[in-house]
Scaffold this active site. Structure first.
Site, mmCIF file in Angstrom:
data_model
loop_
_atom_site.group_PDB
_atom_site.id
_atom_site.type_symbol
_atom_site.label_atom_id
_atom_site.label_comp_id
_atom_site.label_asym_id
_atom_site.label_seq_id
_atom_site.Cartn_x
_atom_site.Cartn_y
_atom_site.Cartn_z
ATOM 1 N N VAL A 51 46.245 41.084 48.776
ATOM 2 C CA VAL A 51 45.335 41.344 50.223
ATOM 3 C C VAL A 51 45.012 42.604 50.050
ATOM 4 C CG1 VAL A 51 45.531 41.174 52.569
ATOM 5 C CG2 VAL A 51 46.818 39.862 51.154
ATOM 6 N N GLY B 189 31.211 42.238 40.747
ATOM 7 C CA GLY B 189 32.618 41.778 40.516
ATOM 8 C C GLY B 189 33.380 41.608 41.814
ATOM 9 N N LYS C 66 44.787 35.258 52.824
ATOM 10 C CA LYS C 66 45.285 36.648 52.859
ATOM 11 C C LYS C 66 45.706 36.732 54.213
ATOM 12 C CE LYS C 66 41.694 38.486 49.683
ATOM 13 N NZ LYS C 66 40.225 39.142 49.658
HETATM 14 N N1 HSE Z 1 36.455 37.861 46.604
HETATM 15 C C1 HSE Z 1 37.292 38.895 47.194
HETATM 16 C C2 HSE Z 1 36.770 39.698 48.183
HETATM 17 C C3 HSE Z 1 37.973 39.587 46.009
HETATM 18 O O1 HSE Z 1 35.351 39.661 48.183
HETATM 19 O O2 HSE Z 1 37.244 40.221 48.874
HETATM 20 C C4 HSE Z 1 39.199 40.424 46.385
HETATM 21 O O3 HSE Z 1 40.222 39.439 46.740
#
Ligand code: HSE
Length: 402
Positions: free
Chosen positions: A127, A182, A200
């Protein structure tokens, strides 16, 4: 010397490798011993990697190596991460992870196995990426009854909303940028439909209550229906729209939770969490409001939290660190009607009809032709649904954060 392994050499896994190499002296000083990376597990070939001898495709190399005491599971996804983690814990190894899907789905079971085997199962990176939130919630705020957690928990959606608001970028371009950086999940639907934030807030509310909050019971709405017109109305209300993971710990002992876009007034600390950043506002009965802010996604920020868990596992090798929750038969989740909100509404219906159906409303100056916009009084979810259906022509209905 402590021996460690990494499972998964993607964005986060390669970040874990980089930090272990980059900060080896610092890690040694913090752990009180050297941390040697013995294996990297990945199904792909890394023949050009300068340390190609570390790579293996067989998890049994790690499971059966009694020298390895801590493993970073940064593969993502449920399977085979679940099976591997279970085997490693059962083999007496600590596991640390950034895998929120796994923690939210099988966390109770994996935590119970870790307790039984007297090893650690740690998930700081699951988280808020690099933001310290799991340990602070569990330790530094331990003297409090937590009243509420409200967080911008998904960097990708926050980035998209921010780019739409400030740079007039289209939804698709902003999502493509987030993917290129990413930030996004392999399947970005998990981001934009709110499932990632749901996992989360389930983890945070389980941790705060000490009892598993099943993510399946959390009402989840993403940002796919947020229109630029909604953003403009929010601005006219001196507010912004953010995707919020919300959990309130009610006096009846139950936990109300949702994930949804919410209208956040600019006076709130959450309103200034821009770009890919995450922000988590925690309210405790003694401490009041505490805000956690930082990089919620990305290679090195997420790896920073994973490596901290590796360190903590090494330090707590003999005496495990107690962190987590238990699964109970109790019905811990409040119903959607246990909490009321004010709603911002846009409709094709007239202001007169809106007033007739909703009673006391605060009308907003219309920004779009042939539309009425207003804010309701506090309504429960089912009353809101009834009134929406009765009025008809509703284009948007977004909760106000208070
Ligand atoms: N895809 C997630 C985000 C990655 O954009 O927060 C981190 O958990």
């Amino acid at each position: 010397m402590a021996k460690a392994a990494i499972m998964g050499f993607g964005t986060v896994g390669s970040g874990v490798y980089d930090i272990i190499r980059m900060n080896s002296e610092k890690l040694k000083a913090s752990a009180g011993e050297e941390i040697e990376l013995k294996y990297i597990l990945d199904i792909r070939d890394f023949d050009d990697h300068p340390e190609k001898h570390l790579f293996t495709k067989d998890v049994n190399d790690i499971i059966n190596d009694s020298e390895v005491t801590v493993v970073a599971e940064v593969m993502g996804g449920l399977h085979p991460a679940y099976e591997f983690t279970k085997e490693l814990l059962n083999a007496g190894k600590s596991v640390v992870t950034s895998n929120k899907e796994l923690v939210a789905t099988y966390g109770s079971e994996l935590l119970a196995i870790a307790a039984e085997k007297n090893v650690n199962y740690m998930f700081e990176a699951s988280v808020g990426g690099g933001i310290p939130i799991i340990r602070p919630l569990n330790r530094c705020l331990a003297a409090n009854n937590i009243k509420r957690i409200a967080g911008i928990l998904n960097g990708t959606t926050n980035y998209i909303l921010y780019q739409m608001i400030t740079n007039n970028k289209s939804f698709d371009t902003a999502l493509a940028d987030a993917q290129a950086n990413g930030y996004a999940e392999r399947n970005p639907a998990a981001d934009i439909e709110g499932h990632d934030a749901c996992r989360k807030i389930a983890i945070l509310s389980s941790l705060a209550s000490g009892k598993e909050i099943d993510y399946n019971s959390i009402s989840t709405e993403g940002i796919v229906n947020v229109a630029l017109e909604d953003v403009r109305y929010a601005a006219a209300m001196d507010s912004v729209i953010k995707l919020i993971g919300y959990a309130e710990f009610l006096d009846n002992g139950k936990v109300y939770a949702h994930v949804a876009p919410m209208i956040i007034n600019n006076s709130s600390m959450l309103s200034g969490i821009d770009d890919v950043f995450n922000g988590i506002l925690v309210t405790g009965d003694a401490v009041g409001d505490v805000m956690f802010y930082g990089a919620g996604a990305g290679k090195l920020p997420t790896a920073s939290a994973v490596v901290a868990d590796i360190l903590d596992s090494v330090i707590h090798r003999e005496r495990r660190s107690k962190i987590g929750w238990i699964k109970t038969d109790e019905d811990v989740c409040a119903s959607a009607d246990d909490k009321s909100f004010r709603y911002f509404v846009r409709t094709e219906s007239s202001a007169e009809d809106a007033e007739k159906v909703f009673g006391g409303i605060t009308k907003l100056d219309s920004l779009v032709e042939n539309e009425t916009a207003f804010v309701t009084e506090e309504l429960s979810a089912s009353v809101m649904a009834e009134k929406k259906a009765e009025l008809g022509g509703v284009i948007s209905a977004i909760r106000l954060f208070a």
